[in-house]
Design a protein around this motif. Structure first.
Motif, PDB file in Angstrom:
ATOM      1  N   GLU A  77      48.737  40.945  41.304  1.00 42.11           N
ATOM      2  CA  GLU A  77      48.376  41.289  39.925  1.00 42.11           C
ATOM      3  C   GLU A  77      47.990  40.042  39.131  1.00 42.11           C
ATOM      4  O   GLU A  77      47.018  40.057  38.365  1.00 42.11           O
ATOM      5  N   GLU A  78      48.733  38.946  39.341  1.00 44.02           N
ATOM      6  CA  GLU A  78      48.417  37.682  38.669  1.00 44.02           C
ATOM      7  C   GLU A  78      47.049  37.166  39.108  1.00 44.02           C
ATOM      8  O   GLU A  78      46.245  36.729  38.277  1.00 44.02           O
ATOM      9  N   LEU A  79      46.776  37.230  40.391  1.00 46.86           N
ATOM     10  CA  LEU A  79      45.479  36.780  40.908  1.00 46.86           C
ATOM     11  C   LEU A  79      44.347  37.621  40.343  1.00 46.86           C
ATOM     12  O   LEU A  79      43.344  37.082  39.867  1.00 46.86           O
ATOM     13  N   LEU A  80      44.477  38.939  40.387  1.00 46.56           N
ATOM     14  CA  LEU A  80      43.417  39.808  39.879  1.00 46.56           C
ATOM     15  C   LEU A  80      43.153  39.575  38.397  1.00 46.56           C
ATOM     16  O   LEU A  80      42.006  39.639  37.946  1.00 46.56           O
ATOM     17  N   ALA A  81      44.196  39.286  37.636  1.00 48.05           N
ATOM     18  CA  ALA A  81      44.032  39.024  36.204  1.00 48.05           C
ATOM     19  C   ALA A  81      43.324  37.696  35.954  1.00 48.05           C
ATOM     20  O   ALA A  81      42.601  37.546  34.958  1.00 48.05           O
ATOM     21  N   ALA A  82      43.482  36.732  36.858  1.00 45.36           N
ATOM     22  CA  ALA A  82      42.912  35.405  36.662  1.00 45.36           C
ATOM     23  C   ALA A  82      41.490  35.270  37.197  1.00 45.36           C
ATOM     24  O   ALA A  82      40.748  34.391  36.752  1.00 45.36           O
ATOM     25  N   LEU A  83      41.093  36.119  38.136  1.00 41.25           N
ATOM     26  CA  LEU A  83      39.762  35.998  38.735  1.00 41.25           C
ATOM     27  C   LEU A  83      38.673  36.359  37.731  1.00 41.25           C
ATOM     28  O   LEU A  83      38.817  37.290  36.946  1.00 41.25           O
ATOM     29  N   VAL A  84      37.581  35.596  37.770  1.00 36.69           N
ATOM     30  CA  VAL A  84      36.416  35.878  36.932  1.00 36.69           C
ATOM     31  C   VAL A  84      35.186  35.954  37.833  1.00 36.69           C
ATOM     32  O   VAL A  84      35.150  35.356  38.903  1.00 36.69           O
ATOM     33  N   THR A  85      34.207  36.731  37.392  1.00 33.59           N
ATOM     34  CA  THR A  85      32.973  36.857  38.154  1.00 33.59           C
ATOM     35  C   THR A  85      31.832  37.182  37.209  1.00 33.59           C
ATOM     36  O   THR A  85      32.051  37.748  36.137  1.00 33.59           O
ATOM     37  N   THR A  86      30.638  36.826  37.623  1.00 34.48           N
ATOM     38  CA  THR A  86      29.457  37.198  36.851  1.00 34.48           C
ATOM     39  C   THR A  86      28.753  38.392  37.482  1.00 34.48           C
ATOM     40  O   THR A  86      27.798  38.913  36.917  1.00 34.48           O
ATOM     41  N   ALA A  87      29.235  38.824  38.640  1.00 32.56           N
ATOM     42  CA  ALA A  87      28.636  39.970  39.322  1.00 32.56           C
ATOM     43  C   ALA A  87      28.996  41.263  38.592  1.00 32.56           C
ATOM     44  O   ALA A  87      30.063  41.374  37.977  1.00 32.56           O
ATOM     45  N   ALA A  88      28.117  42.211  38.698  1.00 35.12           N
ATOM     46  CA  ALA A  88      28.379  43.525  38.098  1.00 35.12           C
ATOM     47  C   ALA A  88      29.515  44.208  38.865  1.00 35.12           C
ATOM     48  O   ALA A  88      29.618  44.057  40.082  1.00 35.12           O
ATOM     49  N   PRO A  89      30.363  44.955  38.157  1.00 37.47           N
ATOM     50  CA  PRO A  89      31.444  45.661  38.851  1.00 37.47           C
ATOM     51  C   PRO A  89      30.881  46.667  39.856  1.00 37.47           C
ATOM     52  O   PRO A  89      29.842  47.279  39.622  1.00 37.47           O
ATOM     53  N   ARG A  90      31.581  46.805  40.953  1.00 43.01           N
ATOM     54  CA  ARG A  90      31.163  47.754  41.982  1.00 43.01           C
ATOM     55  C   ARG A  90      31.726  49.133  41.679  1.00 43.01           C
ATOM     56  O   ARG A  90      32.765  49.270  41.047  1.00 43.01           O
ATOM     57  N   ASP A  91      31.024  50.127  42.173  1.00 43.16           N
ATOM     58  CA  ASP A  91      31.426  51.518  42.013  1.00 43.16           C
ATOM     59  C   ASP A  91      32.260  51.921  43.225  1.00 43.16           C
ATOM     60  O   ASP A  91      31.842  51.728  44.365  1.00 43.16           O
ATOM     61  N   ARG A  92      33.418  52.485  42.991  1.00 46.98           N
ATOM     62  CA  ARG A  92      34.320  52.870  44.091  1.00 46.98           C
ATOM     63  C   ARG A  92      33.696  53.900  45.024  1.00 46.98           C
ATOM     64  O   ARG A  92      33.878  53.843  46.228  1.00 46.98           O
ATOM     65  N   GLU A  93      32.976  54.853  44.466  1.00 47.15           N
ATOM     66  CA  GLU A  93      32.378  55.901  45.295  1.00 47.15           C
ATOM     67  C   GLU A  93      31.294  55.337  46.214  1.00 47.15           C
ATOM     68  O   GLU A  93      31.205  55.709  47.382  1.00 47.15           O
ATOM     69  N   VAL A  94      30.492  54.427  45.700  1.00 47.28           N
ATOM     70  CA  VAL A  94      29.439  53.806  46.515  1.00 47.28           C
ATOM     71  C   VAL A  94      30.071  52.991  47.640  1.00 47.28           C
ATOM     72  O   VAL A  94      29.642  53.061  48.799  1.00 47.28           O
ATOM     73  N   GLU A  95      31.100  52.218  47.324  1.00 42.90           N
ATOM     74  CA  GLU A  95      31.769  51.408  48.340  1.00 42.90           C
ATOM     75  C   GLU A  95      32.455  52.284  49.377  1.00 42.90           C
ATOM     76  O   GLU A  95      32.457  51.964  50.563  1.00 42.90           O
ATOM     77  N   ALA A  96      33.028  53.402  48.955  1.00 44.93           N
ATOM     78  CA  ALA A  96      33.658  54.326  49.904  1.00 44.93           C
ATOM     79  C   ALA A  96      32.621  54.930  50.837  1.00 44.93           C
ATOM     80  O   ALA A  96      32.870  55.089  52.045  1.00 44.93           O
ATOM     81  N   ALA A  97      31.453  55.269  50.318  1.00 50.10           N
ATOM     82  CA  ALA A  97      30.381  55.811  51.161  1.00 50.10           C
ATOM     83  C   ALA A  97      29.917  54.773  52.177  1.00 50.10           C
ATOM     84  O   ALA A  97      29.669  55.105  53.345  1.00 50.10           O
ATOM     85  N   LYS A  98      29.807  53.520  51.758  1.00 48.52           N
ATOM     86  CA  LYS A  98      29.434  52.454  52.688  1.00 48.52           C
ATOM     87  C   LYS A  98      30.480  52.308  53.792  1.00 48.52           C
ATOM     88  O   LYS A  98      30.139  52.122  54.960  1.00 48.52           O
TER      89      LYS A  98
END
Length: 89
Positions: A57-78
């Motif tokens: 949880e600490e790691l996820l809160a600290a991570l930053v990115t400039t990429a667009a968030p991914r869609d869970r449904e699209v990733e599940a289909a992949k």
């Protein structure tokens, strides 16, 4: 690493506490080499899951990115498509 531990960063909506807990549990199970600890080891197992969950949880809160968030449904289909190719033969 264990195949059932999934990437949790940069999804919309963000990872839920249940998803973080499930990943922590899978990690500790993999490291411990057991899915069910003995009664003598249950407290240590539970403490390890809580520590890994907190660190995640600490790691996820600290991570930053400039990429667009991914869609869970699209990733599940992949993932389903990859599984179909992997197990097709």
């Amino acid at each position: 690493m264990c195949r059932s531990i999934h990437q949790l960063h940069n999804f919309e909506p963000p990872a839920t506490p249940d998803e973080v807990h499930a990943a922590a549990l899978q990690y500790v199970r993999k490291i411990a080499g057991t899915t069910r600890p003995s009664q003598a080891n249950q407290a240590a197992f539970d403490q390890a899951v809580a520590a890994v969950q907190a660190a995640t949880e600490e790691l996820l809160a600290a991570l930053v990115t400039t990429a667009a968030p991914r869609d869970r449904e699209v990733e599940a289909a992949k993932a389903r498509a990859r599984a179909e190719r992997r197990y097709a033969s």
